[in-house]
Design a protein around this motif. Structure first.
Motif, PDB file in Angstrom:
ATOM      1  N   LYS A   1       0.864  -1.182   0.000  1.00  0.00           N
ATOM      2  CA  LYS A   1       0.000   0.000   0.000  1.00  0.00           C
ATOM      3  C   LYS A   1       0.898   1.228   0.000  1.00  0.00           C
ATOM      4  O   LYS A   1       1.859   1.306   0.765  1.00  0.00           O
TER       5      LYS A   1
ATOM      6  N   ASN B   1       1.930   4.802   0.983  1.00  0.00           N
ATOM      7  CA  ASN B   1       1.683   5.743   2.068  1.00  0.00           C
ATOM      8  C   ASN B   1       1.565   7.140   1.456  1.00  0.00           C
ATOM      9  O   ASN B   1       2.573   7.780   1.169  1.00  0.00           O
TER      10      ASN B   1
ATOM     11  N   SER C   1       3.472  10.140   2.752  1.00  0.00           N
ATOM     12  CA  SER C   1       4.925  10.201   2.560  1.00  0.00           C
ATOM     13  C   SER C   1       5.318  10.816   1.215  1.00  0.00           C
ATOM     14  O   SER C   1       6.499  11.104   0.992  1.00  0.00           O
TER      15      SER C   1
ATOM     16  N   GLU D   1       6.968   6.220   0.105  1.00  0.00           N
ATOM     17  CA  GLU D   1       7.194   4.897   0.680  1.00  0.00           C
ATOM     18  C   GLU D   1       5.931   4.054   0.546  1.00  0.00           C
ATOM     19  O   GLU D   1       4.841   4.589   0.385  1.00  0.00           O
TER      20      GLU D   1
ATOM     21  N   TYR E   1       3.992   0.403   2.276  1.00  0.00           N
ATOM     22  CA  TYR E   1       3.945  -0.584   3.352  1.00  0.00           C
ATOM     23  C   TYR E   1       3.676  -1.942   2.721  1.00  0.00           C
ATOM     24  O   TYR E   1       2.839  -2.067   1.834  1.00  0.00           O
TER      25      TYR E   1
ATOM     26  N   SER F   1       0.396  -4.771   4.785  1.00  0.00           N
ATOM     27  CA  SER F   1      -0.345  -3.935   5.743  1.00  0.00           C
ATOM     28  C   SER F   1       0.400  -3.732   7.055  1.00  0.00           C
ATOM     29  O   SER F   1      -0.218  -3.443   8.078  1.00  0.00           O
ATOM     30  N   ASP F   2       1.705  -3.867   7.043  1.00  0.00           N
ATOM     31  CA  ASP F   2       2.533  -3.699   8.243  1.00  0.00           C
ATOM     32  C   ASP F   2       3.354  -2.429   8.078  1.00  0.00           C
ATOM     33  O   ASP F   2       4.218  -2.343   7.209  1.00  0.00           O
ATOM     34  N   ARG F   3       3.095  -1.435   8.928  1.00  0.00           N
ATOM     35  CA  ARG F   3       3.773  -0.144   8.807  1.00  0.00           C
ATOM     36  C   ARG F   3       5.267  -0.216   9.096  1.00  0.00           C
ATOM     37  O   ARG F   3       5.995   0.729   8.775  1.00  0.00           O
ATOM     38  N   SER F   4       5.741  -1.290   9.671  1.00  0.00           N
ATOM     39  CA  SER F   4       7.183  -1.421   9.895  1.00  0.00           C
ATOM     40  C   SER F   4       7.894  -1.985   8.664  1.00  0.00           C
ATOM     41  O   SER F   4       9.112  -1.861   8.544  1.00  0.00           O
TER      42      SER F   4
ATOM     43  N   LYS G   1       8.641  -1.186   5.395  1.00  0.00           N
ATOM     44  CA  LYS G   1       8.630  -0.041   4.491  1.00  0.00           C
ATOM     45  C   LYS G   1       9.649  -0.217   3.375  1.00  0.00           C
ATOM     46  O   LYS G   1      10.767  -0.655   3.606  1.00  0.00           O
TER      47      LYS G   1
END
Length: 132
Positions: free
Chosen positions: A72, A74, A77, A89, A91, A94-97, A99
């Motif tokens: 996805k 961002n 950003s 950037e 994700y 679906s995990d924001r960490s 990147k």
């Protein structure tokens, strides 16, 4: 005395109006530029760049067998790169960490959008097994 105060008030009101118009115009131009960058980043051309890059990380990316199932963009950003182009950037899963960072530039000879650089977070490195 009363006339001079009225003239000063009118002058200050006029200056304030001009200031509001200038600031509003600047803000509007920034919004238009950002919206254009969002449209570029969401284009089919950039989608191909992202998906090709993800498949270099994980040949099974974006499939049930892959470690990278989805991505996805961002939108917050997305910004103009001071050296030219657009930075943003995504994700992964679906995990924001997880990147991945991208830089894009327009090739002036061909008119096409091209990948100009980027990177990824250590969590992506761990997911895809880089350095193992």
């Amino acid at each position: 005395m009363k006339k001079s105060l009225t003239r000063i008030g009118i002058g200050l009101g006029g200056l304030l109006s001009i200031g509001v118009i200038i600031i509003g115009g600047y803000w509007l131009m920034q919004k238009v530029e950002h919206d254009q960058m969002v449209n570029i980043v969401k284009s089919e051309e950039v989608k191909k760049i992202i998906e090709t890059d993800l498949k270099e990380f994980d040949s099974e990316a974006l499939s049930k067998k892959g470690k990278i199932k989805s991505y996805k963009i961002n939108e917050k950003s997305i910004k103009h790169n001071p050296m030219g182009g657009i930075d943003f950037e995504i994700y992964i899963n679906s995990d924001r960490s997880l990147k991945v960072y991208y830089g894009l530039e327009k090739n002036m000879d061909t008119g096409r959008i091209e990948y100009s650089g980027g990177g990824y977070s250590k969590e992506v490195k761990n997911l895809i097994g880089v350095g193992e």
